[in-house]
Scaffold this active site. Structure first.
Site, PDB file in Angstrom:
ATOM      1  N   LEU A  15      50.669 -39.324   1.023  1.00  0.00           N
ATOM      2  CA  LEU A  15      50.946 -38.423   2.148  1.00  0.00           C
ATOM      3  C   LEU A  15      49.751 -38.311   3.092  1.00  0.00           C
ATOM      4  O   LEU A  15      49.928 -38.166   4.307  1.00  0.00           O
ATOM      5  CB  LEU A  15      51.288 -37.028   1.605  1.00  0.00           C
ATOM      6  CG  LEU A  15      52.749 -36.841   1.198  1.00  0.00           C
ATOM      7  CD1 LEU A  15      52.878 -35.687   0.216  1.00  0.00           C
ATOM      8  CD2 LEU A  15      53.620 -36.604   2.420  1.00  0.00           C
ATOM      9  N   ASP A  55      34.469 -35.154  -2.290  1.00  0.00           N
ATOM     10  CA  ASP A  55      35.079 -34.780  -3.577  1.00  0.00           C
ATOM     11  C   ASP A  55      35.257 -33.268  -3.552  1.00  0.00           C
ATOM     12  O   ASP A  55      34.271 -32.525  -3.495  1.00  0.00           O
ATOM     13  CB  ASP A  55      34.143 -35.211  -4.715  1.00  0.00           C
ATOM     14  CG  ASP A  55      34.679 -34.826  -6.088  1.00  0.00           C
ATOM     15  OD1 ASP A  55      35.589 -33.970  -6.187  1.00  0.00           O
ATOM     16  OD2 ASP A  55      34.178 -35.372  -7.078  1.00  0.00           O
ATOM     17  N   ASN A  82      44.961 -31.909   1.455  1.00  0.00           N
ATOM     18  CA  ASN A  82      45.983 -32.760   0.829  1.00  0.00           C
ATOM     19  C   ASN A  82      45.587 -33.190  -0.581  1.00  0.00           C
ATOM     20  O   ASN A  82      46.456 -33.507  -1.400  1.00  0.00           O
ATOM     21  CB  ASN A  82      46.185 -33.990   1.726  1.00  0.00           C
ATOM     22  CG  ASN A  82      47.050 -35.044   1.099  1.00  0.00           C
ATOM     23  OD1 ASN A  82      48.254 -34.871   0.953  1.00  0.00           O
ATOM     24  ND2 ASN A  82      46.431 -36.166   0.695  1.00  0.00           N
ATOM     25  N   TYR A 158      50.835 -27.941 -13.015  1.00  0.00           N
ATOM     26  CA  TYR A 158      50.959 -28.270 -11.588  1.00  0.00           C
ATOM     27  C   TYR A 158      51.595 -27.109 -10.825  1.00  0.00           C
ATOM     28  O   TYR A 158      51.112 -26.691  -9.775  1.00  0.00           O
ATOM     29  CB  TYR A 158      51.803 -29.542 -11.448  1.00  0.00           C
ATOM     30  CG  TYR A 158      52.026 -29.993 -10.018  1.00  0.00           C
ATOM     31  CD1 TYR A 158      51.051 -30.710  -9.340  1.00  0.00           C
ATOM     32  CD2 TYR A 158      53.220 -29.711  -9.352  1.00  0.00           C
ATOM     33  CE1 TYR A 158      51.253 -31.132  -8.036  1.00  0.00           C
ATOM     34  CE2 TYR A 158      53.428 -30.134  -8.050  1.00  0.00           C
ATOM     35  CZ  TYR A 158      52.442 -30.846  -7.397  1.00  0.00           C
ATOM     36  OH  TYR A 158      52.653 -31.265  -6.097  1.00  0.00           O
ATOM     37  N   LYS A 162      49.978 -24.712  -7.698  1.00  0.00           N
ATOM     38  CA  LYS A 162      50.542 -24.621  -6.345  1.00  0.00           C
ATOM     39  C   LYS A 162      50.979 -23.186  -6.036  1.00  0.00           C
ATOM     40  O   LYS A 162      50.902 -22.741  -4.903  1.00  0.00           O
ATOM     41  CB  LYS A 162      51.703 -25.611  -6.181  1.00  0.00           C
ATOM     42  CG  LYS A 162      51.279 -27.096  -6.301  1.00  0.00           C
ATOM     43  CD  LYS A 162      50.308 -27.540  -5.214  1.00  0.00           C
ATOM     44  CE  LYS A 162      50.078 -29.052  -5.238  1.00  0.00           C
ATOM     45  NZ  LYS A 162      49.149 -29.538  -4.213  1.00  0.00           N
ATOM     46  N   THR A 193      55.859 -41.329  -2.847  1.00  0.00           N
ATOM     47  CA  THR A 193      54.490 -41.843  -2.756  1.00  0.00           C
ATOM     48  C   THR A 193      54.116 -42.708  -3.962  1.00  0.00           C
ATOM     49  O   THR A 193      53.030 -43.282  -3.986  1.00  0.00           O
ATOM     50  CB  THR A 193      53.480 -40.678  -2.630  1.00  0.00           C
ATOM     51  OG1 THR A 193      53.684 -39.779  -3.721  1.00  0.00           O
ATOM     52  CG2 THR A 193      53.655 -39.929  -1.325  1.00  0.00           C
TER      53      THR A 193
HETATM   54  N1  LIG Z   1      54.666 -36.786  -3.515  1.00  0.00           N
HETATM   55  C1  LIG Z   1      55.355 -35.653  -3.606  1.00  0.00           C
HETATM   56  O1  LIG Z   1      56.594 -35.658  -3.846  1.00  0.00           O
HETATM   57  C2  LIG Z   1      54.677 -34.329  -3.385  1.00  0.00           C
HETATM   58  C3  LIG Z   1      55.484 -33.179  -3.363  1.00  0.00           C
HETATM   59  C4  LIG Z   1      54.866 -31.951  -3.144  1.00  0.00           C
HETATM   60  C5  LIG Z   1      53.495 -31.887  -2.945  1.00  0.00           C
HETATM   61  N2  LIG Z   1      52.743 -33.028  -2.991  1.00  0.00           N
HETATM   62  C6  LIG Z   1      51.295 -32.902  -2.788  1.00  0.00           C
HETATM   63  O2  LIG Z   1      50.902 -33.787  -1.760  1.00  0.00           O
HETATM   64  C7  LIG Z   1      49.517 -34.140  -1.939  1.00  0.00           C
HETATM   65  C8  LIG Z   1      49.385 -35.655  -1.854  1.00  0.00           C
HETATM   66  O3  LIG Z   1      50.132 -36.237  -2.904  1.00  0.00           O
HETATM   67  P1  LIG Z   1      50.642 -37.741  -2.904  1.00  0.00           P
HETATM   68  O4  LIG Z   1      52.004 -37.719  -3.497  1.00  0.00           O
HETATM   69  O5  LIG Z   1      50.431 -38.354  -1.576  1.00  0.00           O
HETATM   70  O6  LIG Z   1      49.728 -38.437  -4.009  1.00  0.00           O
HETATM   71  P2  LIG Z   1      48.299 -39.185  -3.939  1.00  0.00           P
HETATM   72  O7  LIG Z   1      48.350 -40.345  -3.012  1.00  0.00           O
HETATM   73  O8  LIG Z   1      47.922 -39.426  -5.353  1.00  0.00           O
HETATM   74  O9  LIG Z   1      47.355 -38.112  -3.276  1.00  0.00           O
HETATM   75  C9  LIG Z   1      46.447 -37.317  -3.958  1.00  0.00           C
HETATM   76  C10 LIG Z   1      45.074 -37.608  -3.422  1.00  0.00           C
HETATM   77  O10 LIG Z   1      44.192 -36.592  -3.911  1.00  0.00           O
HETATM   78  C11 LIG Z   1      42.988 -37.237  -4.216  1.00  0.00           C
HETATM   79  N3  LIG Z   1      42.112 -36.454  -5.078  1.00  0.00           N
HETATM   80  C12 LIG Z   1      42.308 -36.103  -6.372  1.00  0.00           C
HETATM   81  N4  LIG Z   1      41.228 -35.417  -6.816  1.00  0.00           N
HETATM   82  C13 LIG Z   1      40.360 -35.342  -5.769  1.00  0.00           C
HETATM   83  C14 LIG Z   1      39.078 -34.777  -5.600  1.00  0.00           C
HETATM   84  N5  LIG Z   1      38.445 -34.140  -6.603  1.00  0.00           N
HETATM   85  N6  LIG Z   1      38.464 -34.869  -4.382  1.00  0.00           N
HETATM   86  C15 LIG Z   1      39.081 -35.494  -3.359  1.00  0.00           C
HETATM   87  N7  LIG Z   1      40.282 -36.088  -3.465  1.00  0.00           N
HETATM   88  C16 LIG Z   1      40.911 -35.998  -4.672  1.00  0.00           C
HETATM   89  C17 LIG Z   1      43.395 -38.562  -4.834  1.00  0.00           C
HETATM   90  O11 LIG Z   1      42.287 -39.447  -4.797  1.00  0.00           O
HETATM   91  P3  LIG Z   1      41.855 -40.428  -6.012  1.00  0.00           P
HETATM   92  O12 LIG Z   1      42.399 -41.766  -5.620  1.00  0.00           O
HETATM   93  O13 LIG Z   1      40.367 -40.377  -5.982  1.00  0.00           O
HETATM   94  O14 LIG Z   1      42.456 -39.876  -7.274  1.00  0.00           O
HETATM   95  C18 LIG Z   1      44.516 -38.961  -3.881  1.00  0.00           C
HETATM   96  O15 LIG Z   1      43.982 -39.642  -2.758  1.00  0.00           O
HETATM   97  C19 LIG Z   1      49.111 -33.543  -3.283  1.00  0.00           C
HETATM   98  O16 LIG Z   1      48.428 -32.329  -3.068  1.00  0.00           O
HETATM   99  C20 LIG Z   1      50.446 -33.295  -3.977  1.00  0.00           C
HETATM  100  O17 LIG Z   1      50.380 -32.268  -4.939  1.00  0.00           O
HETATM  101  C21 LIG Z   1      53.302 -34.239  -3.204  1.00  0.00           C
END
Ligand SMILES: NC(=O)c1ccc[n+]([C@@H]2O[C@H](COP(=O)([O-])OP(=O)(O)OC[C@H]3O[C@@H](n4cnc5c(N)ncnc54)[C@H](OP(=O)(O)O)[C@@H]3O)[C@@H](O)[C@H]2O)c1
Length: 236
Positions: A15, A55, A82, A158, A162, A193
């Site tokens: 995202l 981070d 994010n 989780y 949230k 994603t």
């Molecule tokens: N996909 C869905 O259906 C969905 C639904 C509701 C909410 N969300 C929320 O949307 C956001 C993005 O999710 P996504 O689905 O796009 O997955 P994603 O690509 O895995 O995004 C999460 C990102 O957070 C980073 N991260 C984790 N720990 C971190 C830290 N300590 N410092 C900085 N960055 C860190 C990860 O980096 P690394 O590569 O370093 O781990 C990754 O780039 C999340 O907050 C998730 O909870 C997603």
């Protein structure tokens, strides 16, 4: 030019990347960030954005990032928290591993809080900054599929992070309600994603990201302290 910072942008499928792309298209000067700068740098090049190491669990990393933004841009107009994860889909509340839960809160809740605190002085330089906490219907009571009332035991850690993030949004909104800065929580919906999730009904990433961009670009008479999906109010 308006400056936007997005945390947790290390995956092209994520995202954060899609949100960055949409913000670039709107003319924002976008800074993407992540804890693995090698990945961030590659993605920044593809986006015509800037890249920065950040981070969200490290005070030092956040302090360095805020100094970098102050020196290079002098303000911050949009912050999109994010970074997040720890989706413990198969877990049950009574089997929660406390160390796992602490790490999840460190990232999903305190990570956002640390970043907001560090960048608030730069938001004040903007005058009309927007903060978006990327949350989830899993942290609400009302969501018909993932909400706490309907899906009581699934993904407990989780969901709690949230839920707490939504609380943080409300509390900060209350503190800054005298200013033009707005803060909101946004659920992107269930978004594809990760491989295989589209088959379970996840929607395209661009649809989820557009609700985040909506909250990051609100006009001065827009809402604050709310919870939204696709620009529409979600019940807590
Ligand atoms: N996909 C869905 O259906 C969905 C639904 C509701 C909410 N969300 C929320 O949307 C956001 C993005 O999710 P996504 O689905 O796009 O997955 P994603 O690509 O895995 O995004 C999460 C990102 O957070 C980073 N991260 C984790 N720990 C971190 C830290 N300590 N410092 C900085 N960055 C860190 C990860 O980096 P690394 O590569 O370093 O781990 C990754 O780039 C999340 O907050 C998730 O909870 C997603």
């Amino acid at each position: 030019m308006k400056i936007a910072l997005i945390t947790g942008v290390t995956r092209r499928e994520g995202l954060g990347f899609e949100t960055a792309m949409q913000m670039v298209d709107l003319g924002y000067n976008v800074i993407i960030s992540g804890r693995d700068f090698t990945k961030v740098r590659v993605l920044a090049g593809e986006l015509n954005a800037s890249g920065m190491e950040l981070d969200v669990t490290s005070e030092e990393s956040i302090k360095d990032a805020a100094s970098y933004v102050r020196e290079n841009y002098g303000k911050l107009d949009a912050l999109i928290n994010n970074a997040g994860g720890y989706y413990d889909a198969g877990a049950q509340p009574l089997e929660i591993n406390i160390e796992f839960a602490k790490s999840a809160f460190e990232t999903n809740l305190f990570g956002a809080l640390r970043v907001i605190k560090a960048f608030m002085p730069l938001h004040e330089e903007s005058g009309s900054a927007r903060i978006v906490n990327v949350s989830s219907g899993a942290g609400s009571f009302s969501d018909p599929i993932f909400g706490l009332s309907n899906n009581q035991s699934i993904a407990p850690v989780y969901s709690m992070t949230k839920l707490a993030l939504n609380g943080l949004t409300v509390k900060i909104a209350g503190q800054i309600n005298h200013s033009k800065i707005k803060i909101n929580s946004v659920c992107p919906g269930f978004v594809a994603t990760y491989p295989g999730t589209a088959e379970w009904g996840a929607r395209p990433v661009n649809e989820g990201a557009s609700g985040i961009v909506w909250a990051a670009t609100l006009p001065d008479d827009g809402p604050t302290g709310g919870f939204f999906r696709d620009g529409k109010v979600l019940q807590w």
